[in-house]
Structures are given as C-alpha cells and as structure tokens.
Design a protein around this motif. Sequence first.
Motif, PDB file in Angstrom:
ATOM      1  N   LYS A 285       2.328   6.629 -10.100  1.00  0.00           N
ATOM      2  CA  LYS A 285       3.675   6.210  -9.700  1.00  0.00           C
ATOM      3  C   LYS A 285       4.417   5.592 -10.874  1.00  0.00           C
ATOM      4  CE  LYS A 285       2.284   5.355  -4.885  1.00  0.00           C
ATOM      5  NZ  LYS A 285       2.019   4.317  -3.861  1.00  0.00           N
ATOM      6  N   ALA A 286       3.715   4.771 -11.659  1.00  0.00           N
ATOM      7  CA  ALA A 286       4.345   4.127 -12.809  1.00  0.00           C
ATOM      8  C   ALA A 286       4.794   5.157 -13.842  1.00  0.00           C
ATOM      9  CB  ALA A 286       3.367   3.144 -13.441  1.00  0.00           C
ATOM     10  N   ALA A 287       4.111   6.304 -13.874  1.00  0.00           N
ATOM     11  CA  ALA A 287       4.467   7.368 -14.815  1.00  0.00           C
ATOM     12  C   ALA A 287       5.567   8.271 -14.269  1.00  0.00           C
ATOM     13  CB  ALA A 287       3.237   8.197 -15.139  1.00  0.00           C
ATOM     14  N   GLY A 288       6.098   7.945 -13.088  1.00  0.00           N
ATOM     15  CA  GLY A 288       7.200   8.709 -12.528  1.00  0.00           C
ATOM     16  C   GLY A 288       6.809   9.855 -11.626  1.00  0.00           C
ATOM     17  N   VAL A 289       5.543   9.907 -11.231  1.00  0.00           N
ATOM     18  CA  VAL A 289       5.071  10.975 -10.348  1.00  0.00           C
ATOM     19  C   VAL A 289       5.283  10.569  -8.900  1.00  0.00           C
ATOM     20  CG1 VAL A 289       3.049  12.293  -9.587  1.00  0.00           C
ATOM     21  CG2 VAL A 289       3.381  11.793 -12.025  1.00  0.00           C
ATOM     22  N   GLN A 290       5.777  11.490  -8.082  1.00  0.00           N
ATOM     23  CA  GLN A 290       5.976  11.238  -6.661  1.00  0.00           C
ATOM     24  C   GLN A 290       4.647  11.468  -5.931  1.00  0.00           C
ATOM     25  OE1 GLN A 290       9.399  13.162  -4.821  1.00  0.00           O
ATOM     26  NE2 GLN A 290       8.318  13.304  -2.867  1.00  0.00           N
ATOM     27  N   VAL A 291       4.133  10.430  -5.275  1.00  0.00           N
ATOM     28  CA  VAL A 291       2.836  10.498  -4.599  1.00  0.00           C
ATOM     29  C   VAL A 291       3.044  10.665  -3.100  1.00  0.00           C
ATOM     30  CG1 VAL A 291       0.727   9.227  -4.025  1.00  0.00           C
ATOM     31  CG2 VAL A 291       1.666   9.128  -6.362  1.00  0.00           C
ATOM     32  N   TYR A 292       2.403  11.695  -2.554  1.00  0.00           N
ATOM     33  CA  TYR A 292       2.446  11.906  -1.105  1.00  0.00           C
ATOM     34  C   TYR A 292       1.056  11.677  -0.528  1.00  0.00           C
ATOM     35  CZ  TYR A 292       2.927  13.951   3.515  1.00  0.00           C
ATOM     36  OH  TYR A 292       2.924  14.139   4.874  1.00  0.00           O
ATOM     37  N   GLU A 293       0.961  10.769   0.426  1.00  0.00           N
ATOM     38  CA  GLU A 293      -0.312  10.464   1.080  1.00  0.00           C
ATOM     39  C   GLU A 293      -0.443  11.341   2.321  1.00  0.00           C
ATOM     40  OE1 GLU A 293      -3.899   8.796   0.865  1.00  0.00           O
ATOM     41  OE2 GLU A 293      -2.302   8.080  -0.456  1.00  0.00           O
ATOM     42  N   ASN A 294      -1.233  12.407   2.220  1.00  0.00           N
ATOM     43  CA  ASN A 294      -1.374  13.328   3.342  1.00  0.00           C
ATOM     44  C   ASN A 294      -2.013  12.643   4.545  1.00  0.00           C
ATOM     45  OD1 ASN A 294      -1.615  14.953   0.677  1.00  0.00           O
ATOM     46  ND2 ASN A 294      -1.015  16.476   2.201  1.00  0.00           N
ATOM     47  N   THR A 295      -1.566  13.021   5.733  1.00  0.00           N
ATOM     48  CA  THR A 295      -2.165  12.499   6.958  1.00  0.00           C
ATOM     49  C   THR A 295      -3.512  13.172   7.175  1.00  0.00           C
ATOM     50  OG1 THR A 295      -1.227  14.204   8.386  1.00  0.00           O
ATOM     51  CG2 THR A 295       0.140  12.242   7.956  1.00  0.00           C
ATOM     52  N   GLN A 296      -4.326  12.596   8.043  1.00  0.00           N
ATOM     53  CA  GLN A 296      -5.622  13.201   8.331  1.00  0.00           C
ATOM     54  C   GLN A 296      -5.447  14.578   8.948  1.00  0.00           C
ATOM     55  OE1 GLN A 296      -8.684  11.965   7.366  1.00  0.00           O
ATOM     56  NE2 GLN A 296      -9.212  14.073   7.913  1.00  0.00           N
ATOM     57  N   ALA A 297      -4.434  14.736   9.804  1.00  0.00           N
ATOM     58  CA  ALA A 297      -4.188  16.040  10.429  1.00  0.00           C
ATOM     59  C   ALA A 297      -3.836  17.091   9.378  1.00  0.00           C
ATOM     60  CB  ALA A 297      -3.063  15.920  11.455  1.00  0.00           C
ATOM     61  N   GLU A 298      -3.080  16.696   8.358  1.00  0.00           N
ATOM     62  CA  GLU A 298      -2.711  17.634   7.291  1.00  0.00           C
ATOM     63  C   GLU A 298      -3.934  17.989   6.443  1.00  0.00           C
ATOM     64  OE1 GLU A 298       1.954  16.179   6.797  1.00  0.00           O
ATOM     65  OE2 GLU A 298       0.377  15.295   5.556  1.00  0.00           O
ATOM     66  N   ARG A 299      -4.764  16.996   6.163  1.00  0.00           N
ATOM     67  CA  ARG A 299      -5.996  17.273   5.407  1.00  0.00           C
ATOM     68  C   ARG A 299      -6.915  18.199   6.201  1.00  0.00           C
ATOM     69  NH1 ARG A 299      -6.881  10.938   3.732  1.00  0.00           N
ATOM     70  NH2 ARG A 299      -5.348  10.884   2.036  1.00  0.00           N
ATOM     71  N   ASP A 300      -6.935  18.017   7.504  1.00  0.00           N
ATOM     72  CA  ASP A 300      -7.777  18.868   8.351  1.00  0.00           C
ATOM     73  C   ASP A 300      -7.362  20.336   8.262  1.00  0.00           C
ATOM     74  OD1 ASP A 300      -9.274  16.709   9.149  1.00  0.00           O
ATOM     75  OD2 ASP A 300      -8.257  16.458  11.082  1.00  0.00           O
ATOM     76  N   GLU A 301      -6.066  20.588   8.040  1.00  0.00           N
ATOM     77  CA  GLU A 301      -5.607  21.973   7.882  1.00  0.00           C
ATOM     78  C   GLU A 301      -6.218  22.603   6.632  1.00  0.00           C
ATOM     79  OE1 GLU A 301      -1.547  23.148   8.576  1.00  0.00           O
ATOM     80  OE2 GLU A 301      -1.089  21.223   9.532  1.00  0.00           O
ATOM     81  N   PHE A 302      -6.282  21.832   5.540  1.00  0.00           N
ATOM     82  CA  PHE A 302      -6.916  22.330   4.321  1.00  0.00           C
ATOM     83  C   PHE A 302      -8.413  22.533   4.549  1.00  0.00           C
ATOM     84  CE2 PHE A 302      -3.054  20.479   2.517  1.00  0.00           C
ATOM     85  CZ  PHE A 302      -2.723  21.390   1.516  1.00  0.00           C
ATOM     86  N   ALA A 303      -9.046  21.571   5.216  1.00  0.00           N
ATOM     87  CA  ALA A 303     -10.488  21.651   5.462  1.00  0.00           C
ATOM     88  C   ALA A 303     -10.845  22.852   6.339  1.00  0.00           C
ATOM     89  CB  ALA A 303     -10.967  20.359   6.123  1.00  0.00           C
ATOM     90  N   LYS A 304      -9.999  23.137   7.316  1.00  0.00           N
ATOM     91  CA  LYS A 304     -10.259  24.251   8.230  1.00  0.00           C
ATOM     92  C   LYS A 304     -10.320  25.579   7.492  1.00  0.00           C
ATOM     93  CE  LYS A 304      -8.540  26.291  12.542  1.00  0.00           C
ATOM     94  NZ  LYS A 304      -7.482  26.232  13.583  1.00  0.00           N
ATOM     95  N   LEU A 305      -9.532  25.703   6.438  1.00  0.00           N
ATOM     96  CA  LEU A 305      -9.524  26.930   5.645  1.00  0.00           C
ATOM     97  C   LEU A 305     -10.610  26.925   4.570  1.00  0.00           C
ATOM     98  CD1 LEU A 305      -5.649  27.250   5.182  1.00  0.00           C
ATOM     99  CD2 LEU A 305      -7.101  28.702   6.616  1.00  0.00           C
ATOM    100  N   ALA A 306     -11.047  25.721   4.166  1.00  0.00           N
ATOM    101  CA  ALA A 306     -12.027  25.617   3.083  1.00  0.00           C
ATOM    102  C   ALA A 306     -13.460  25.820   3.547  1.00  0.00           C
ATOM    103  CB  ALA A 306     -11.896  24.252   2.405  1.00  0.00           C
ATOM    104  N   ARG A 307     -13.820  25.252   4.685  1.00  0.00           N
ATOM    105  CA  ARG A 307     -15.230  25.246   5.091  1.00  0.00           C
ATOM    106  C   ARG A 307     -15.824  26.644   5.333  1.00  0.00           C
ATOM    107  NH1 ARG A 307     -13.860  20.011   8.415  1.00  0.00           N
ATOM    108  NH2 ARG A 307     -14.548  18.416   6.916  1.00  0.00           N
ATOM    109  N   PRO A 308     -15.080  27.602   5.876  1.00  0.00           N
ATOM    110  CA  PRO A 308     -15.664  28.941   6.037  1.00  0.00           C
ATOM    111  C   PRO A 308     -16.017  29.614   4.720  1.00  0.00           C
ATOM    112  CG  PRO A 308     -13.758  28.665   7.481  1.00  0.00           C
ATOM    113  CD  PRO A 308     -13.758  27.492   6.545  1.00  0.00           C
ATOM    114  N   LEU A 309     -15.514  29.078   3.601  1.00  0.00           N
ATOM    115  CA  LEU A 309     -15.795  29.675   2.297  1.00  0.00           C
ATOM    116  C   LEU A 309     -17.141  29.250   1.725  1.00  0.00           C
ATOM    117  CD1 LEU A 309     -12.312  29.276   0.552  1.00  0.00           C
ATOM    118  CD2 LEU A 309     -13.264  31.345   1.577  1.00  0.00           C
ATOM    119  N   TYR A 310     -17.785  28.262   2.318  1.00  0.00           N
ATOM    120  CA  TYR A 310     -19.027  27.734   1.743  1.00  0.00           C
ATOM    121  C   TYR A 310     -20.032  28.823   1.370  1.00  0.00           C
ATOM    122  CZ  TYR A 310     -17.752  22.922   3.208  1.00  0.00           C
ATOM    123  OH  TYR A 310     -17.138  21.701   3.371  1.00  0.00           O
TER     124      TYR A 310
END
Length: 330
Positions: A285-310
């Motif tokens: 943030k101090a370096a000027g980067v915009q930080v977005y804190e994803n919700t658990q539901a949003e992270r779950d969307e990424f996880a749902k697509l990632a786990r079948p790739l194991y």
Amino acid sequence: MSRFKRVLWLSMTLALVPLMALTAWAGEIKIALDCPPDADKCGTYLFSKTFSDYLTSQGLKVKLYPDQALGNEDEKLDQVSQGLLEISNSYLGKAGALDPTIYGFNLYYLFDSLAHADRVIAKTDIMERINAGTTKKGVRILAMVSVGAFSGLHNSKHPIKTPADMKGLRIRAMDKNQAMYLEAWGASSVVIPWAEIYNSLQTGVADGYINPAIVPVMFKHTEVLKYFSNVNVGVPFRIIICSESWYKGLSDKDKAIIEEGVAKGVAANRAWQAKIEASGLGALKAAGVQVYENTQAERDEFAKLARPLYPKVVPPETAELFVKAAEANR
C-alpha cells in the motif's frame, strides 16, 4: 626416504587421524542466495544469514554469494548435484525434476496455513520420501523456507475479485504446473524465468504474477504492478538444497552443526513469516499498490477450479498422498 623416516611419518599420520575426525569442515561452504540481502523482506536471506552465522560461530567457513552470482536456477541445481556448490536457496519446482513428490507442496488451496504445512512436514515421512529420490541424483533438501504470507495475484491492469476477472490477462507462470492453474481461472499464461520478469512486466509481455505481497516490494516491481488481490492460493515455499556428496563427506560433528544451523534458520524464518503477513500488505500500500482483500466466497471460486487439477499438476499417487496428509494434520 629411510625406513626410520617412513615409520615416523606413518606414526605421525596415524596420530593425527582422530584429531582430523574431530575438526570442522576445512573448506569454504558456499551458499547461493536468491534475493537481495535484506533480512526484513527476504525470508530465504534471513534463513541463510541465521544459518551461516551459527556455522561460523562453530568454526566453519561460510561465504554468501549474491543472487545470480553463481548462475540461474538450472545452473545452481546442476552445480549442487555435481558437488561444485555446497548450498543453494532454490526454486522448489526445480527439485521436482529430481523427484516429483515435492510438487505436492505447490498444490493450491491444500494447506490452511504455514503451520498446517509444517505439521505435514513434521508428522509424516514425506520429506524422507522426497530426499530418498533427490539424493540419488546428488541433491539433499535441508529445509522448506517461506518467502512470505500466502501468495496472491499481482497485476498491472485491474483488481481481481473472482476468476471471471482473469479473462484477458496474461500472467507469468513459474512452470507448466502453475500455468494450468492460471488457464483454469481464465487467464492466458507465459513461462518466464525470474531474472527476466521485470523487463517482461515493463514491456507488457506479462501483466502480472502469483507471489506473496512482499515480493514486488523487494524486487521493486511496484513500479509496474499496481493491483494485488489476496486470493491466498498457498504457502510460498522455497527450498534450501545441498550437495549430497558434500553432506555425506562431513564428519558426524559437522553434520550435527549443519542440522542445528538449519533448525535455527527455520525458526527465524517462521518467526519472520508471522510478522510479514501484515507488514507485506502495508509495504504494498505504501508503494501505491491497490490491495483487494478477497472474501472467503471469492477464494472458494478459485479453489473450486484449482483442486480438480491436483492429479494433473502432480502424479495421481502424489496428489492422494498430500491430500491425505493435509486432512490428517488439519
């Protein structure tokens, strides 16, 4: 040489054998670094500094070599396997070429925390299995070292809330395994060596990458990357590897010094990691980067697509091994 002199020489040599067995490793232990020498920002450097300070205090000779001074990742691995380089801070994926079991630590959304991963390391024989494979090819893994909080998505275009926001982005991948995750989320990917990443971001060859929050601060990529999404894909492990031929040639005393130094380095790294989770985001943030804190539901969307790739990212038996180990040590 007279018979008397030969007998005297032999007697002196035999007398020195017990003393030689007790003395420390006489040669210089070379350690190849992988980041700037900043113990506040770089977890592998903190490990190496703590480790080398302890070895030095015990009478061993150690020299730290700057990032890239002894070659790139492939070159360092080759030198370690041939016994030309004693120790290197290296990319986990490179060891996967020696034994693919280690790729299991890179399975996204497998571990809840670094402490969870550490329980798997401490309470299973996974590291012994990995070293059983890598040591046959001249490489021993001494430690798994964290380089920050769980990894997120950095890019130069816009915030990423869900996989739908990945469309149209070209994200740098470390290897084909990471590329599979990125493409499953809707991005295109391009494999780029770390040494070339800054120029690739500047010229638009890549729009971003997956890494902990502190990484673009450490390498000054915040001049190009302006958005960070805290999707928490997994533990950002690097590995500390050593030459197996060098290790096997050490005395029991020196092996004990090395093992104690590793323990001290890992402890320092884990204490640092607990602090960097908050400070890394603050530095972004101090370096000027915009930080977005994803919700658990949003992270779950990424996880749902990632786990079948194991079973595609690692051999199916490795995926099963790590999933069972993670569940048993949650």
